[in-house]
Design an enzyme around this catalytic site. Structure first.
Site, PDB file in Angstrom:
ATOM      1  N   TRP B 352       0.829  -1.214   0.000  1.00  0.00           N
ATOM      2  CA  TRP B 352       0.000   0.000   0.000  1.00  0.00           C
ATOM      3  C   TRP B 352       0.859   1.258   0.000  1.00  0.00           C
ATOM      4  O   TRP B 352       0.356   2.355  -0.233  1.00  0.00           O
ATOM      5  CB  TRP B 352      -0.962  -0.003   1.190  1.00  0.00           C
ATOM      6  N   ASP B 353       2.144   1.103   0.248  1.00  0.00           N
ATOM      7  CA  ASP B 353       3.079   2.222   0.176  1.00  0.00           C
ATOM      8  C   ASP B 353       2.888   3.011  -1.117  1.00  0.00           C
ATOM      9  O   ASP B 353       2.980   4.237  -1.127  1.00  0.00           O
ATOM     10  CB  ASP B 353       4.523   1.702   0.166  1.00  0.00           C
ATOM     11  N   GLU B 483       1.448  -2.199  12.777  1.00  0.00           N
ATOM     12  CA  GLU B 483       1.586  -3.664  12.788  1.00  0.00           C
ATOM     13  C   GLU B 483       2.094  -4.201  14.123  1.00  0.00           C
ATOM     14  O   GLU B 483       2.326  -5.401  14.243  1.00  0.00           O
ATOM     15  CB  GLU B 483       2.506  -4.106  11.647  1.00  0.00           C
ATOM     16  N   LYS B 596       4.105   1.266  16.121  1.00  0.00           N
ATOM     17  CA  LYS B 596       5.064   1.257  15.014  1.00  0.00           C
ATOM     18  C   LYS B 596       4.834   2.469  14.126  1.00  0.00           C
ATOM     19  O   LYS B 596       5.749   3.178  13.774  1.00  0.00           O
ATOM     20  CB  LYS B 596       4.871  -0.036  14.215  1.00  0.00           C
ATOM     21  N   GLN B 597       3.598   2.670  13.736  1.00  0.00           N
ATOM     22  CA  GLN B 597       3.211   3.927  13.099  1.00  0.00           C
ATOM     23  C   GLN B 597       1.778   4.188  13.551  1.00  0.00           C
ATOM     24  O   GLN B 597       0.969   3.270  13.594  1.00  0.00           O
ATOM     25  CB  GLN B 597       3.339   3.900  11.588  1.00  0.00           C
TER      26      GLN B 597
END
Lengths: 770, 770
Positions: B352-353, B483, B596-597
């Site tokens: 998806w980046d 994640e 993580k984000q």
């Protein structure tokens, strides 16, 4: 479900060759003796579906795990009991053509597991493409008396021809595990050869360096001439003979297998030869006789008799038979793999099955040291359990026992299991309680139990965390026994058993302090245990744990937010989508409400006396319809609870499901091996369920009921120094008590004293017992 | 963090040989041209740590997945861009001794990535054990102009001796992927040989049957005599020569690589030879000249200039440079792997980046067809996405795009990602919105977009389920962009973007209906779409979704029950435990509060205009301190939000973290490759963050601020038919607009019209801009 086997009280019988079910039959007809086991493979060459399997207790290999992306704390390997030396092969050539049941015309066929005598038998008549007909009769067993000995008699009769027969008696160590993660061969050859008519082959495992030797002597009725053929890791004795119409050639093979699990490595060959020579001196017939005698005696103590229901009768014996073939309890280094020696799945490793299902069986049917050995197994692994917890980030002596282990190290390969299915820690504590409660051996707590309990309680205390949002302790990221959910919060069962562990440990701590103050002080010092602070903390946590429940329904919730799922009855899942584990995506399973085994009910079973009957009923009524029973460990527990709730039909239905699980291959996976540990569950479902046997605060309770279909049943079990045989009929229950002395029990809720001999209780109507 | 590279505005420079960082440098100094790429491996033989890597766009292999126990729906394979033919090797022997930087005494050393000119350069002096000193100068590049051509110049000078030099120019296709799951070699040889002084080698991939040929011509300054040596898949030209003190031997290698991705299989060799001959006719110097010219032009459009902060200047150029090396947008079959051509991790597949990070970059810096090609890539995969959803149990045309793909099929290997990290479906829809919003090309919706959107909306409508307990729709079992949580319920971000998808699809549906009724009718028919019922259902769901929030704090909750965790600031994690992904067990990470984000912030970034500033601030204030930024995609988004909230120091800090992520190896994983897709995030952090550029309802907004440390910066970007260059100083902002016509924008909140030429805005005080 597959119903292709004949139903007889003492035998499992396959009357035709079913090529599509051959691997299932290979599992079901497996034989073993606690030290070795073998799938019911054909002796002769065979081109059909087969999983050749020969397994030796304790001989394992750390197969590198297969994970997507390795993360910290993941186990490095999955331990696997190894597929090992194959000593049974007998290849038959008639006029140059090899016998192969899969391709030839089968005129008659029968494979029998004779449970009364502990034998695998096969008899078939087959017509070769050129017209020759032979009849074969094979009998095979692993000696229960001489536990390194296997024996085979293989008879070939020429029915309609005279001609050439060639028999190759093969000993073969070119063996690989079907479930090898990277197609690796786990064995390294040591050697092969012939010594004075004994075929010999030896190999060792990579990494673990277990050594194994197998010696085989072949004999042949009419002094056949033979030649030896030696290939790498394979020794064949080839007999070529003329055979006349009506004549029978009998081959006997006796094997002796030794391993470095029991002997020094450099003695293995000579030990194998010596053991083989002793066995050969006795001869096949004497070995057979002793085998029959052994099983006769075993059944005297162990049999469960059901009248009027051959299907149930056969099934309960099958479960008892396989359990006794798998584990004898003589060696605290050994344990019970979920598939025993009947397949490779689950790697033959130890799971919580042992504590939750097998220990009750052995407590009741074997001397106390058998169950005790199973406890000692975990005691010996305590240090590894502490290391395991450290790897995950816990400290101060917290112990997390592995979900799967061979030597105390965790060796499963899925994080959702290894890190999260931590309820096993509770079962290990519960088994200590169970053992002490059943046997009264509270010295065990002093010598071993407390140390294990402290490690476990310390783990739980760290594994809960305080939720400011709830003002309570929560346990996040858990997989309960219902493995159709992963990484849930506040799994009721896990939190409940964790709470109980902490409380029980406190109790045991006081007990040990009272009983043996010196040992108590010593232990505290050794464990760097701050009795005041740690106990205080355990109490604080145990007293303030968040348990999810649905007040309206009056039930405990399997996990927090379980009711956000779409709740549907399992009966709505069409037959052709069952088992869902084989037909649905894992995604769909995880998000569905369906339950592999209902862990709330598991908790209510363990801690029955903490709850009133109506609470148990409400939970059972809610969860049972949602349960697909795709864990072999599921139906037995449900069956027991159903008896408690007087759901007699349900209890019977679920009993039959656990009892015939493999015989009818309910979960379409018996090809991978039999569900050995769940067989102990079958036994529990019978004795604890129908028999209503339980022990509470050291006192035995018996409260039997008789399923509608049955005329009568009886079962035996030991309790402390008593041996009891309970016989239940519609209007009469008798309890025969062996040995001197009286025993006060709770019989059907009444305090009752049993005396030596037969104690009979009458009931005026069937209904009173039913 | 590693700060071993020199900081210069246009070059990345390593001034010493750092054996322990060599693999990191190999990633950072990578070169490529969108079609091919290569790690900065040494040409000569080398015994130190290295990951040799040569990659070709589109050439992949379906490597069998590695999972513990395979379950239904698990992808069968993990697609991997293959490590491919190595054409750069030049082995040097001086008086019989092979040059090896790792073992020899290095007198001087410099490795340079010249970003202005697109060159990898290396210069070193080394002393051989026998005392000979040589100086080597190497220049290497992948031609941006001729995209099958690679070129190398390698000069060896004898400093202090006269003697024998042997040079082996090697072309080698004996290559394996380091990350092969089962140590499999993915290539099958086709052939090797020499044709008229051209070395040739060809191989094909197993299973996917991609064919690749590589042709190389070596040349040598003083007409060296040479011998060919041909081994399987390896062709060496060996030059033996006397060299005198002070003399320089120059080797040039030019390669041409062709693949069946572009040509018929039977033409590959001749195409490679033809391409090579053309390139050789131009010669190394001309190729080099064109390379320089290409990059000069590219930088004219693409450069970002920062004054007073060389570290930031170097970093932003590095990010732009690597992006341009990775993807040129000419081929809709290609996409952008998270590591580009700089390593093997993530298999070079599409994530998806692309939609969330790369498309905004290409929208602003390349013609619209580049971003459009990236959208078409997904359009072409719609059928596979529908199949993928079907495998998981969804139906009626629901589409679940894969988390990782090479050809539209899902190919990650962890269920918690493939089944659960479904937010990617949202990003793919968002990219359509983003593209149309930016370009105004709403014909795209009619031709392609709506079809994709319907598949996605259908998926979401099935993925939500109605919770009777909550009386709302819930989304269970999700992994968000964070994640460090798996299988959570009601991940705010995923639910929010899912809701938006359904609503946006309804809007686009109306739009298409209005614009092109025939196409609309046709589509409805083709998709068996019940406009009334399905839309009604989407609206019902979208209008009644459960979003977890904490009312007290006024924040959205990352997932339901997130606040049950122990909330601590990430700053409390000691440095030596960072990154936690490499130091903590996965268990501990999952249960910790650390992020993580922060996906809530990702949502607030995407949908900024749905929320007021104070809501964004409260969420940022809550989540940013909990975020460890161990996803490379994390800091850029946080940086952008920080600019919106006037947290200028934070914005700068996080910008530097994303910009220098690889240059300083923040996450200790650059050895595996550079974080190419996050480099687009760096660009966004600059242009959208500092530059304050956004497009809302088709109107451009610019609202720049100047970080304290900087004197001035400028950046360029395209918007519709305009090309804008924004220059920001403390007291003056100018926007140079190329091309005719005016453009009305929102400049610092004011409707402002820009005209061709320079538009200047003054500010009386620095603070007004700062």
């Amino acid at each position: 479900m597959k119903q292709y086997l004949s139903i007889e009280p003492w035998r499992i019988v396959e009357r035709r060759y079913f090529p599509e079910y051959n691997e299932v039959s290979e599992s079901i007809f497996s034989i073993g003796n606690g030290k070795m086991g073998q799938r019911a493979n054909f002796e002769e060459s065979f081109s059909g579906k087969t999983l050749r399997g020969n397994y030796l207790a304790g001989i394992y290999y750390p197969d590198k795990t297969r994970v997507g992306w390795w993360k910290n704390g993941y186990p490095e390997y999955f331990a696997k009991v190894l597929n090992s030396v194959n000593w049974i092969s007998v290849n038959i050539l008639i006029n140059g053509q090899a016998l192969d049941l899969h391709t030839m015309s089968i005129l008659s066929y029968e494979r029998v597991l004779d449970m009364r005598q502990g034998l695998l038998e096969r008899k078939f008549t087959v017509k070769f493409p050129q017209g020759e007909i032979i009849e074969v009769e094979a009998i095979r067993f692993y000696s229960m008396v001489y536990d390194e000995i296997g024996a085979l008699s293989y008879k070939v009769k020429a029915i309609n021809f005279s001609g050439k027969i060639e028999v190759a008696c093969i000993l073969d160590f070119n063996v690989r595990n079907q479930d090898s993660n990277y197609d690796e061969i786990f064995w390294t050859p040591i050697g092969e050869g012939v010594k004075q008519d004994i075929a010999l082959v030896s190999a060792k495992t990579k990494k673990t360096d277990f050594h194994v030797s197998c010696a085989v002597k072949n004999s042949c009725t009419f002094g056949c001439s033979s030649q030896w053929k030696i290939e790498p890791q394979k020794v064949s004795q080839i007999i070529q003979q003329e055979i006349s119409e009506g004549e029978t050639l009998t081959i006997q093979k006796i094997s002796c297998t030794t391993s470095s699990f029991y002997y020094p490595k450099d003695e293995l060959e000579e030990r194998a030869i010596a053991g083989l020579n002793d066995a050969c001196e006795l001869g096949f017939e004497e070995l057979l006789k002793q085998q029959k005698k052994y099983w006769e005696d075993r059944w005297k103590e162990n049999d469960i008799i059901i009248e009027n229901d051959v299907s149930a009768q056969q099934a309960i014996r099958f479960n008892i038979f396989q359990l006794n073939q798998t584990y004898t309890g003589v060696d605290a280094r050994l344990n019970i793999g979920p598939k025993g020696f009947t397949g490779e799945k689950y790697g033959g490793s130890t799971y919580w099955d042992t504590e939750a299902y097998c220990i009750p069986y052995y407590l009741s049917t074997a001397p106390p040291n058998v169950a005790r050995n199973l406890l000692i197994y975990r005691y010996n692994h305590l240090e590894k359990a502490i290391e395991n917890a450290q790897k995950l980030g816990f400290n101060r002596g917290a112990a997390l026992y592995p979900m799967v282990t061979m030597n105390g190290e965790e060796c499963h390969n899925e994080w959702e299991i290894t890190f999260e299915e931590i309820h096993r820690n509770g079962a290990i504590a519960y088994a200590i309680f169970d053992y002490v409660n059943y046997t009264g051996d509270d010295q065990y707590l002093i010598d071993y139990g407390l140390e294990v309990l402290i490690g476990i309680a310390r783990f739980w205390a760290q594994r809960f965390n305080f939720s400011r949002a709830k003002g309570q302790y929560v346990m996040l990221g858990v997989t309960g026994p219902n493995e159709y959910e992963n990484n849930v919060n506040n799994n009721w069962y896990t939190s409940y058993i964790a709470k109980w562990c902490m409380e029980y440990t406190v109790k045991v701590l006081h007990h040990v302090k009272d009983k043996d103050y010196d040992k108590y002080k010593l232990l505290l010092k050794e464990l760097d245990f701050d009795a005041l602070a740690e106990v205080e903390r355990w109490k604080t946590i145990a007293g303030n744990i968040f348990f999810p429940e649905d007040k309206e329904r009056g039930i405990f919730l399997q996990q927090e937010n379980y009711l956000d799922k779409e709740i549907r009855a399992a009966s709505e899942v069409p037959e052709n989508e069952r088992p869902i584990s084989q037909n649905w995506s894992w995604d769909r399973i995880l998000r569905s409400c369906f339950i592999k085994q209902a862990d709330v009910l598991q908790g209510l079973y363990f801690f029955e006396h903490h709850f009133d009957k109506e609470t148990i009923r409400r939970n059972f009524d809610f969860y049972e319809p949602l349960t697909v029973h795709e864990s072999s460990l599921s139906p037995c527990i449900h069956s027991i609870l159903a008896t408690r709730l007087d759901y007699h039909d349900k209890a019977y239905e679920l009993f039959m499901r656990t009892a015939r699980l493999d015989l009818e291959d309910f979960n379409n996976d018996t090809n991978e091996g039999c569900h050995i540990t769940s067989m102990a569950g079958t036994w529990m479902a019978f004795v604890k369920g129908f028999g209503g046997v339980k022990v509470r605060e050291g006192r035995l309770e018996i409260n039997p009921f008789l399923p509608k279909k049955w005329e009568r049943y009886s079962f035996s079990f030991g309790f402390r120094n008593h041996l009891l045989k309970v016989t239940v009929k519609a209007d009469e229950i008798s309890i025969q008590k062996k040995f001197k002395g009286s025993l006060t029990i709770l019989f059907k809720g009444q305090v009752t004293t049993l005396f030596e001999g037969i104690n009979t209780f009458y009931s005026v109507t069937k209904a009173a017992i039913r």
